[in-house]
Scaffold this motif. Structure first.
Motif, PDB file in Angstrom:
ATOM      1  N   LEU A  64       0.804  -1.217   0.000  1.00 22.57           N
ATOM      2  CA  LEU A  64       0.000   0.000   0.000  1.00 22.57           C
ATOM      3  C   LEU A  64       0.841   1.273   0.000  1.00 22.57           C
ATOM      4  CD1 LEU A  64      -2.732  -1.094   2.567  1.00 22.57           C
ATOM      5  CD2 LEU A  64      -3.039  -0.746   0.100  1.00 22.57           C
ATOM      6  N   GLY A  65       2.152   1.139   0.232  1.00 25.73           N
ATOM      7  CA  GLY A  65       3.012   2.322   0.299  1.00 25.73           C
ATOM      8  C   GLY A  65       2.646   3.217   1.472  1.00 25.73           C
ATOM      9  N   LEU A  66       2.304   2.606   2.602  1.00 20.35           N
ATOM     10  CA  LEU A  66       1.865   3.371   3.770  1.00 20.35           C
ATOM     11  C   LEU A  66       3.007   4.188   4.372  1.00 20.35           C
ATOM     12  CD1 LEU A  66      -0.375   0.722   5.567  1.00 20.35           C
ATOM     13  CD2 LEU A  66      -1.117   2.677   4.189  1.00 20.35           C
ATOM     14  N   VAL A  67       2.665   5.352   4.858  1.00 17.18           N
ATOM     15  CA  VAL A  67       3.611   6.251   5.519  1.00 17.18           C
ATOM     16  C   VAL A  67       3.352   6.155   7.026  1.00 17.18           C
ATOM     17  CG1 VAL A  67       4.296   8.664   5.783  1.00 17.18           C
ATOM     18  CG2 VAL A  67       3.613   7.791   3.528  1.00 17.18           C
ATOM     19  N   PRO A  68       4.405   5.985   7.837  1.00 17.02           N
ATOM     20  CA  PRO A  68       4.193   5.874   9.287  1.00 17.02           C
ATOM     21  C   PRO A  68       3.410   7.062   9.847  1.00 17.02           C
ATOM     22  CG  PRO A  68       6.453   5.305   8.756  1.00 17.02           C
ATOM     23  CD  PRO A  68       5.836   5.861   7.498  1.00 17.02           C
ATOM     24  N   HIS A  69       2.506   6.752  10.761  1.00 17.63           N
ATOM     25  CA  HIS A  69       1.685   7.770  11.422  1.00 17.63           C
ATOM     26  C   HIS A  69       2.286   8.132  12.779  1.00 17.63           C
ATOM     27  CE1 HIS A  69      -1.869   9.816  12.950  1.00 17.63           C
ATOM     28  NE2 HIS A  69      -1.881   9.003  13.993  1.00 17.63           N
ATOM     29  N   ASN A  70       2.778   7.110  13.479  1.00 13.26           N
ATOM     30  CA  ASN A  70       3.247   7.291  14.842  1.00 13.26           C
ATOM     31  C   ASN A  70       4.140   6.107  15.196  1.00 13.26           C
ATOM     32  OD1 ASN A  70       3.424   8.469  17.374  1.00 13.26           O
ATOM     33  ND2 ASN A  70       1.208   8.578  17.668  1.00 13.26           N
ATOM     34  N   LYS A  71       4.605   6.075  16.421  1.00 10.38           N
ATOM     35  CA  LYS A  71       5.307   4.914  16.980  1.00 10.38           C
ATOM     36  C   LYS A  71       4.429   4.352  18.087  1.00 10.38           C
ATOM     37  CE  LYS A  71       9.446   4.553  15.076  1.00 10.38           C
ATOM     38  NZ  LYS A  71       9.867   3.341  14.397  1.00 10.38           N
ATOM     39  N   GLY A  72       4.448   3.035  18.230  1.00 15.32           N
ATOM     40  CA  GLY A  72       3.657   2.424  19.282  1.00 15.32           C
ATOM     41  C   GLY A  72       4.378   1.228  19.859  1.00 15.32           C
ATOM     42  N   GLU A  73       3.984   0.842  21.044  1.00 17.10           N
ATOM     43  CA  GLU A  73       4.562  -0.330  21.699  1.00 17.10           C
ATOM     44  C   GLU A  73       3.443  -1.283  22.077  1.00 17.10           C
ATOM     45  OE1 GLU A  73       7.322   0.319  24.817  1.00 17.10           O
ATOM     46  OE2 GLU A  73       8.346   1.928  23.747  1.00 17.10           O
ATOM     47  N   PHE A  74       3.740  -2.563  21.958  1.00 16.23           N
ATOM     48  CA  PHE A  74       2.797  -3.570  22.403  1.00 16.23           C
ATOM     49  C   PHE A  74       3.546  -4.807  22.849  1.00 16.23           C
ATOM     50  CE2 PHE A  74       3.256  -4.586  17.929  1.00 16.23           C
ATOM     51  CZ  PHE A  74       3.234  -5.978  17.884  1.00 16.23           C
ATOM     52  N   MET A  75       2.883  -5.601  23.661  1.00 17.72           N
ATOM     53  CA  MET A  75       3.448  -6.859  24.156  1.00 17.72           C
ATOM     54  C   MET A  75       2.927  -7.974  23.256  1.00 17.72           C
ATOM     55  SD  MET A  75       5.111  -8.755  26.385  1.00 17.72           S
ATOM     56  CE  MET A  75       5.254  -8.152  28.034  1.00 17.72           C
ATOM     57  N   GLY A  76       3.821  -8.600  22.539  1.00 19.57           N
ATOM     58  CA  GLY A  76       3.458  -9.714  21.679  1.00 19.57           C
ATOM     59  C   GLY A  76       3.986 -11.021  22.245  1.00 19.57           C
ATOM     60  N   ILE A  77       3.832 -12.068  21.494  1.00 21.93           N
ATOM     61  CA  ILE A  77       4.311 -13.373  21.931  1.00 21.93           C
ATOM     62  C   ILE A  77       5.815 -13.344  22.166  1.00 21.93           C
ATOM     63  CG2 ILE A  77       4.621 -15.776  21.213  1.00 21.93           C
ATOM     64  CD1 ILE A  77       1.898 -15.538  19.805  1.00 21.93           C
ATOM     65  N   GLY A  78       6.540 -12.582  21.350  1.00 23.42           N
ATOM     66  CA  GLY A  78       7.987 -12.500  21.482  1.00 23.42           C
ATOM     67  C   GLY A  78       8.461 -11.452  22.473  1.00 23.42           C
ATOM     68  N   GLY A  79       7.544 -10.817  23.199  1.00 23.13           N
ATOM     69  CA  GLY A  79       7.919  -9.777  24.156  1.00 23.13           C
ATOM     70  C   GLY A  79       7.500  -8.408  23.681  1.00 23.13           C
ATOM     71  N   ASP A  80       8.034  -7.377  24.336  1.00 28.08           N
ATOM     72  CA  ASP A  80       7.705  -5.997  23.981  1.00 28.08           C
ATOM     73  C   ASP A  80       8.253  -5.667  22.597  1.00 28.08           C
ATOM     74  OD1 ASP A  80       6.434  -5.516  26.372  1.00 28.08           O
ATOM     75  OD2 ASP A  80       8.200  -4.653  27.331  1.00 28.08           O
ATOM     76  N   GLN A  81       7.442  -4.935  21.825  1.00 32.42           N
ATOM     77  CA  GLN A  81       7.864  -4.492  20.501  1.00 32.42           C
ATOM     78  C   GLN A  81       7.579  -3.005  20.356  1.00 32.42           C
ATOM     79  OE1 GLN A  81       6.649  -6.774  17.064  1.00 32.42           O
ATOM     80  NE2 GLN A  81       6.216  -8.564  18.334  1.00 32.42           N
ATOM     81  N   SER A  82       8.514  -2.272  19.779  1.00 30.03           N
ATOM     82  CA  SER A  82       8.311  -0.879  19.414  1.00 30.03           C
ATOM     83  C   SER A  82       8.241  -0.837  17.890  1.00 30.03           C
ATOM     84  CB  SER A  82       9.467  -0.024  19.929  1.00 30.03           C
ATOM     85  OG  SER A  82       9.258   1.321  19.576  1.00 30.03           O
ATOM     86  N   VAL A  83       7.107  -0.406  17.352  1.00 31.61           N
ATOM     87  CA  VAL A  83       6.872  -0.475  15.915  1.00 31.61           C
ATOM     88  C   VAL A  83       6.224   0.812  15.415  1.00 31.61           C
ATOM     89  CG1 VAL A  83       6.601  -2.992  15.954  1.00 31.61           C
ATOM     90  CG2 VAL A  83       4.591  -1.529  16.207  1.00 31.61           C
ATOM     91  N   SER A  84       6.174   0.945  14.113  1.00 32.73           N
ATOM     92  CA  SER A  84       5.457   2.060  13.494  1.00 32.73           C
ATOM     93  C   SER A  84       3.969   1.740  13.451  1.00 32.73           C
ATOM     94  CB  SER A  84       5.965   2.303  12.074  1.00 32.73           C
ATOM     95  OG  SER A  84       7.297   2.757  12.095  1.00 32.73           O
ATOM     96  N   THR A  85       3.160   2.795  13.545  1.00 32.69           N
ATOM     97  CA  THR A  85       1.724   2.653  13.352  1.00 32.69           C
ATOM     98  C   THR A  85       1.338   3.343  12.048  1.00 32.69           C
ATOM     99  OG1 THR A  85       1.074   4.664  14.533  1.00 32.69           O
ATOM    100  CG2 THR A  85       1.346   2.642  15.852  1.00 32.69           C
ATOM    101  N   TYR A  86       0.188   2.940  11.504  1.00 32.81           N
ATOM    102  CA  TYR A  86      -0.283   3.466  10.229  1.00 32.81           C
ATOM    103  C   TYR A  86      -1.782   3.704  10.323  1.00 32.81           C
ATOM    104  CZ  TYR A  86       4.207   1.678   8.733  1.00 32.81           C
ATOM    105  OH  TYR A  86       5.549   1.434   8.630  1.00 32.81           O
ATOM    106  N   MET A  87      -2.285   4.640   9.538  1.00 34.72           N
ATOM    107  CA  MET A  87      -3.710   4.903   9.475  1.00 34.72           C
ATOM    108  C   MET A  87      -4.280   4.245   8.221  1.00 34.72           C
ATOM    109  SD  MET A  87      -4.295   6.546  12.222  1.00 34.72           S
ATOM    110  CE  MET A  87      -5.979   7.076  11.990  1.00 34.72           C
ATOM    111  N   VAL A  88      -5.326   3.431   8.419  1.00 37.08           N
ATOM    112  CA  VAL A  88      -5.964   2.727   7.311  1.00 37.08           C
ATOM    113  C   VAL A  88      -7.473   2.719   7.497  1.00 37.08           C
ATOM    114  CG1 VAL A  88      -3.970   1.224   6.867  1.00 37.08           C
ATOM    115  CG2 VAL A  88      -5.779   0.455   8.427  1.00 37.08           C
ATOM    116  N   HIS A  89      -8.179   2.421   6.417  1.00 39.50           N
ATOM    117  CA  HIS A  89      -9.592   2.061   6.464  1.00 39.50           C
ATOM    118  C   HIS A  89      -9.619   0.540   6.303  1.00 39.50           C
ATOM    119  CE1 HIS A  89     -10.431   6.262   5.962  1.00 39.50           C
ATOM    120  NE2 HIS A  89     -10.266   6.293   4.654  1.00 39.50           N
ATOM    121  N   ILE A  90     -10.488  -0.140   7.047  1.00 33.50           N
ATOM    122  CA  ILE A  90     -10.592  -1.593   6.950  1.00 33.50           C
ATOM    123  C   ILE A  90     -12.022  -1.962   6.595  1.00 33.50           C
ATOM    124  CG2 ILE A  90     -10.408  -3.790   8.195  1.00 33.50           C
ATOM    125  CD1 ILE A  90      -8.228  -2.453   9.927  1.00 33.50           C
ATOM    126  N   GLY A  91     -12.183  -2.698   5.511  1.00 33.19           N
ATOM    127  CA  GLY A  91     -13.483  -3.220   5.110  1.00 33.19           C
ATOM    128  C   GLY A  91     -13.636  -4.618   5.679  1.00 33.19           C
TER     129      GLY A  91
END
Length: 145
Positions: free
Chosen positions: A61-88
């Motif tokens: 989609l060629g998405l441009v990062p909106h923000n940075k976010g952190e979440f706890m996943g199966i592999g531990g804490d992750q710091s990742v980019s967030t993106y704004m999308v519409h979801i159908g």
């Protein structure tokens, strides 16, 4: 109201539907349709607080990062980019301007978390070892879908 129902011949280990993910451009009459991806690998995950998209969708989609976010996943804490999308969603309803996180999510393009699930009435039954999944939007309450 729009209801979606999917039946499995066995007790399902995961609930997978189709979905449409598009760039969160403003949708105006007469405007060009924003880039979008149709996927048949959208997993519904009640254990996830947030919705996650795959790096493949970000790239396609060629998405441009909106923000940075952190979440706890199966592999531990992750710091990742967030993106704004519409979801159908599979019932044809759109979720507009959803902030999603990007992470490797194995075999899926989209992991639908509780941020979206709580906007629906969501039901899973497993009678006779066969899973039936239903959801409707907007939420109307009650147990009958």
């Amino acid at each position: 109201m729009s209801t979606f129902k999917k039946e499995y011949d066995v007790q399902a280990s995961a609930v997978i539907t189709n979905a449409l993910v598009m760039v969160a451009d403003e949708l105006k009459e007469g405007a060009e349709f924003p880039p979008c991806v149709y996927t048949e690998s959208a997993a519904w995950d009640t254990g996830a607080e947030i919705t996650i998209i795959s790096p493949r969708l970000v790239e396609t989609l060629g998405l441009v990062p909106h923000n940075k976010g952190e979440f706890m996943g199966i592999g531990g804490d992750q710091s990742v980019s967030t993106y704004m999308v519409h979801i159908g969603l599979a019932n044809g309803k759109m979720i507009y301007n959803e902030e999603v996180y990007c992470s490797d999510i194995d075999d899926y393009d989209l992991l639908i978390g509780m941020d979206i699930i709580t906007q629906t009435d969501f039901l899973i039954t497993n009678k006779d070892g066969k899973t039936t999944f239903q959801f409707r939007t907007p939420s109307e309450g009650g147990v009958d879908l």
